[in-house]
Design an enzyme around this catalytic site. Structure first.
Site, PDB file in Angstrom:
ATOM      1  N   HIS A  49     -94.910 -26.752  88.579  1.00  0.00           N
ATOM      2  CA  HIS A  49     -93.469 -26.222  88.661  1.00  0.00           C
ATOM      3  C   HIS A  49     -93.785 -24.921  88.936  1.00  0.00           C
ATOM      4  O   HIS A  49     -95.130 -24.397  89.114  1.00  0.00           O
ATOM      5  CB  HIS A  49     -92.950 -26.169  87.035  1.00  0.00           C
ATOM      6  CG  HIS A  49     -93.732 -25.256  86.267  1.00  0.00           C
ATOM      7  ND1 HIS A  49     -94.285 -25.560  85.077  1.00  0.00           N
ATOM      8  CD2 HIS A  49     -93.880 -23.808  85.980  1.00  0.00           C
ATOM      9  CE1 HIS A  49     -94.633 -24.805  84.288  1.00  0.00           C
ATOM     10  NE2 HIS A  49     -94.429 -23.604  84.788  1.00  0.00           N
TER      11      HIS A  49
HETATM   12  P1  TYD Z   1     -93.986 -26.407  80.336  1.00  0.00           P
HETATM   13  O1  TYD Z   1     -93.467 -25.021  80.756  1.00  0.00           O
HETATM   14  O2  TYD Z   1     -93.582 -27.545  81.331  1.00  0.00           O
HETATM   15  O3  TYD Z   1     -95.448 -26.795  80.379  1.00  0.00           O
HETATM   16  P2  TYD Z   1     -96.689 -26.570  81.250  1.00  0.00           P
HETATM   17  O4  TYD Z   1     -96.362 -26.048  82.360  1.00  0.00           O
HETATM   18  O5  TYD Z   1     -97.977 -26.108  80.362  1.00  0.00           O
HETATM   19  O6  TYD Z   1     -97.042 -28.163  81.391  1.00  0.00           O
HETATM   20  O7  TYD Z   1     -93.256 -26.713  78.843  1.00  0.00           O
HETATM   21  C1  TYD Z   1     -93.655 -27.782  78.184  1.00  0.00           C
HETATM   22  C2  TYD Z   1     -92.553 -28.069  77.102  1.00  0.00           C
HETATM   23  O8  TYD Z   1     -92.521 -27.022  76.404  1.00  0.00           O
HETATM   24  C3  TYD Z   1     -91.179 -28.177  77.770  1.00  0.00           C
HETATM   25  O9  TYD Z   1     -90.360 -28.974  77.102  1.00  0.00           O
HETATM   26  C4  TYD Z   1     -90.616 -26.751  77.579  1.00  0.00           C
HETATM   27  C5  TYD Z   1     -91.308 -26.327  76.509  1.00  0.00           C
HETATM   28  N1  TYD Z   1     -91.468 -24.889  76.348  1.00  0.00           N
HETATM   29  C6  TYD Z   1     -90.791 -23.878  75.293  1.00  0.00           C
HETATM   30  O10 TYD Z   1     -89.668 -24.518  74.515  1.00  0.00           O
HETATM   31  N2  TYD Z   1     -90.922 -22.483  75.523  1.00  0.00           N
HETATM   32  C7  TYD Z   1     -91.762 -22.120  76.232  1.00  0.00           C
HETATM   33  O11 TYD Z   1     -92.025 -20.717  76.205  1.00  0.00           O
HETATM   34  C8  TYD Z   1     -92.404 -22.823  77.234  1.00  0.00           C
HETATM   35  C9  TYD Z   1     -93.425 -22.357  78.113  1.00  0.00           C
HETATM   36  C10 TYD Z   1     -92.369 -24.253  77.157  1.00  0.00           C
END
Ligand code: TYD
Length: 144
Positions: A49
């Site tokens: 992302h």
């Molecule tokens: P995501 O940012 O997609 O994780 P990564 O980039 O490590 O794969 O987030 C994963 C999940 O966690 C998504 O459902 C959103 C949630 N999330 C939160 O609730 N708070 C946060 O601060 C972050 C970064 C993610």
């Protein structure tokens, strides 16, 4: 590409080290959120992302992993493998994390609280967004 590798301030020596990170000092933004990622199997690819309006410092206080950064024109891969080395992402970059060591902890300091609307999760949307930015250099929204 809109990122920097920061050598974090390391205090200590024979008795061990301490790395202080103060907002608007050691890093050039105010910290609104801290989160960390751990227990990730080596071959998993996380991230996939970009953020529209967010500055982040990422580092591995324990272990190591690869960060693949992409600005829509070129890609670069960096391995973060030291607790005193940080990746400061200030631009709108597509990021992926992979090749995690078994003990890896990725720590993230962010200029913004969690907001799903700040994410671009589709790569084609990211390309469209960055193409728009290159014609209009000022990003949308309240970018710090
Ligand atoms: P995501 O940012 O997609 O994780 P990564 O980039 O490590 O794969 O987030 C994963 C999940 O966690 C998504 O459902 C959103 C949630 N999330 C939160 O609730 N708070 C946060 O601060 C972050 C970064 C993610």
């Amino acid at each position: 590409m809109d990122f920097e590798i920061l050598d974090l301030r390391k205090i200590g020596g024979d008795e061990g080290f301490l790395v202080p990170i103060e907002e608007n000092g050691d890093i050039p933004f105010a910290i609104k959120r801290v989160y960390y990622i751990y227990g990730t199997p080596s071959d998993v690819v996380r991230g996939r992302h970009a953020h529209k309006n967010q500055h982040q410092l990422l580092f591995c206080p324990i272990g190591q992993c690869d960060f693949i950064l992409d600005d829509g024109r070129e890609k670069t891969t960096l391995r973060l493998d030291s607790p005193d080395r940080g990746l400061y992402i200030k631009g709108v970059l597509w990021r992926e994390f992979t090749n995690f060591s078994a003990d890896c902890v990725v720590m993230v300091l962010s200029s913004e609280c969690y907001d799903e609307n700040d994410y671009i999760r589709n790569y084609d949307d990211f390309l469209q967004y960055t193409a728009h930015l290159s014609h209009n250099p000022q990003p949308q929204g309240n970018r710090p």
